[in-house]
Structures are given as C-alpha cells and as structure tokens.
Design a protein around this motif. Structure first.
Motif, short mmCIF file in Angstrom:
data_model
loop_
_atom_site.label_atom_id
_atom_site.label_comp_id
_atom_site.label_asym_id
_atom_site.label_seq_id
_atom_site.Cartn_x
_atom_site.Cartn_y
_atom_site.Cartn_z
N LYS A 82 -4.88 1.85 6.21
CA LYS A 82 -5.86 1.51 5.10
C LYS A 82 -5.93 -0.21 5.34
N ASP A 124 -11.28 5.31 10.59
CA ASP A 124 -11.29 6.16 8.98
C ASP A 124 -11.33 7.44 9.04
N GLY A 147 -8.54 2.92 -3.30
CA GLY A 147 -7.41 1.69 -3.63
C GLY A 147 -7.13 1.60 -5.07
N GLU A 203 0.82 -1.18 0.02
CA GLU A 203 -0.04 0.01 -0.02
C GLU A 203 0.73 0.92 0.19
N ASP A 213 -9.11 -2.38 6.21
CA ASP A 213 -9.39 -3.49 5.47
C ASP A 213 -9.66 -4.53 6.43
N TYR A 242 -7.89 8.19 8.67
CA TYR A 242 -7.28 8.06 7.11
C TYR A 242 -7.86 9.18 6.19
#
Length: 119
Positions: free
Chosen positions: A44, A86, A115, A14, A48, A89
């Motif tokens: 991230k 989140d 993504g 990532e 996920d 992020y």
C-alpha cells in the motif's frame, strides 16, 4: 536513510490500521494473517508513492535506444510495476478478507482498499 525511516513509519501506521480492521479474528487466524497484513501494508505504501510519481510524470515517456533514433512513447517502468503490485495488493486483500465472517467481508474489503476505517 531518512526516506526509509519515513517509509517504515508509514508501513507501521498502515499495519496498525489493517490490524484494526481484522482485530476480531481468532488468535490462530491472526497468526496466519500477520504476514499478509505486513505485506499488504508494504504494498500500500509503495503503491501510494508510485501513484504520486505516475501522477506527476505520467504513464508514458519518450524513449530512444540511441541518439540517432527517433524517440517513441513507451510505458514507464514504474507504471508497469504499479500495475503488478496493485494486482498483488488486491490478491492479498482478498486473502485477508476471506478469513473474515461473510457478513464483514464486503465492508472490510472496501475499507482495506480505499484506506478508510470501518465504521
């Protein structure tokens, strides 16, 4: 330990993807954003993993303080953490894209959040 190795591999992948999105930044800006890229990659991957857990087990669970008490629904801790992470992020992606020229910001924001790679 195997899970940590796999997670670190995913974070590295990532980070690579994000660095490719922000490859055309000036070198002085790249030094500034490198920590943001690392943190965004970590978040991230965690998001996920948490999403899989929430998808399988839901946002709420039955909870009781004791055996004598009737259980009630409460938000699972992982769902609360997901929402907080989140937001972090989203803020980091905003900070990263603010370093880009205006004409590249929207595409980079979309690519970072979903993504995908820039076309």
């Amino acid at each position: 330990m195997a899970d940590l190795k796999i997670r670190n591999e995913k974070v590295a992948a990532e980070e690579k993807r994000l660095n490719e999105l922000f490859f055309d930044l000036a070198d002085d800006k790249k030094k500034v954003v490198s920590g943001l890229v690392t943190q965004a990659a970590r978040l991230k991957i965690l998001l996920d993993e948490m999403w899989i857990d929430i998808s399988e087990k839901g946002d709420y669970e039955l909870f009781s303080q004791s055996e004598n008490q009737i259980p009630y629904e409460r938000e699972r801790p992982v769902a609360k953490q997901y929402n907080a992470r989140d937001q972090s992020y989203q803020r980091i992606v905003k900070q990263l894209t603010d370093y880009l020229p205006e004409e590249k910001r929207e595409a980079a924001t979309t690519a970072a959040l979903d993504g995908s790679d820039l076309i």
